[in-house]
Scaffold this active site. Sequence first.
Site, PDB file in Angstrom:
ATOM      1  N   GLU A  40       0.841  -1.198   0.000  1.00  0.00           N
ATOM      2  CA  GLU A  40       0.000   0.000   0.000  1.00  0.00           C
ATOM      3  C   GLU A  40       0.878   1.250   0.000  1.00  0.00           C
ATOM      4  OE1 GLU A  40      -3.676   1.809   2.737  1.00  0.00           O
ATOM      5  OE2 GLU A  40      -2.385   0.225   3.525  1.00  0.00           O
ATOM      6  N   LYS A 108      -9.371   2.686  -2.449  1.00  0.00           N
ATOM      7  CA  LYS A 108      -9.714   2.083  -1.161  1.00  0.00           C
ATOM      8  C   LYS A 108     -11.069   2.581  -0.674  1.00  0.00           C
ATOM      9  CE  LYS A 108      -7.410   1.188   3.288  1.00  0.00           C
ATOM     10  NZ  LYS A 108      -6.180   1.501   4.071  1.00  0.00           N
ATOM     11  N   CYS A 142      -5.496  -3.131   2.169  1.00  0.00           N
ATOM     12  CA  CYS A 142      -5.310  -3.137   3.618  1.00  0.00           C
ATOM     13  C   CYS A 142      -6.617  -3.344   4.402  1.00  0.00           C
ATOM     14  CB  CYS A 142      -4.602  -1.849   4.047  1.00  0.00           C
ATOM     15  SG  CYS A 142      -3.863  -1.920   5.705  1.00  0.00           S
TER      16      CYS A 142
END
Length: 258
Positions: A40, A108, A142
């Site tokens: 990430e 995300k 994540c």
Amino acid sequence: MKVALLQTAGTGSVSGNLDLLEAKAAEASAQGARLLIAPEMFLTGYNIGDRTEALAEAVDGPSADRAAEIAARFGLALLYGFPEAAGGAVYNAALFVERDGTRSVYRKTHLFGAGERTHFARGPERPPLLDLDGLKVGLLICYDVEFPEAVRALAEAGADLVAVPTALMAPYDIVAETVVPTRAYESGIFVAYVNRVGSESDLTYVGRSALVGPDGIALCRADDRSEALMIAEIDRQAIARLREINPYLADLRRDLYS
């Protein structure tokens, strides 16, 4: 298909990280990997605070152009995290670059903590499902993987592999050690979880990157502090075998849940 996982602290600069990506792409390609996954915010560093907006780039920006050149030169796809500038907003994003130059971006959707919510807009779209030589690859970043619904939705859409660039920090080791294997097992898919190591300001990353099979067992796993390039092979037949033993998707009572 062989997949390469790059666990790294990065170099501290965009140009240095692109050089690192090129070097590791060469290593991965030489070992037969078809996909290289980096962490990430690999391009810039994760805990960069007010520099986030200044370092953000578009998917057709100079860094992505260089990544496309690397992918073409070494004949493999790349997946790495970066701050994306798009439509007046900045997203915590992952860029998937194929060897033919095709680019796909995932933004995300589950932002973690005040730091991310300060600097990033929440991704507005469902995670993509991409085709890589017949392998169906879903993308998350994540914190996204900590929501079972996110992984299950990709599995039900046909994903064989969920690729997860991450920046997991202490004290959340349990995510890498327990949550990620559970996500793979409960949906009968492969999960590639690729973390950072080292420290940035007040954050210390816990490594433990892994490619976990549909049986919940890691095919490869890094330690909590070392830089590593790991290569593991995905056997799609393992998915069918596991789902015969643990038919969660087939037995799920969808009529009872919204």
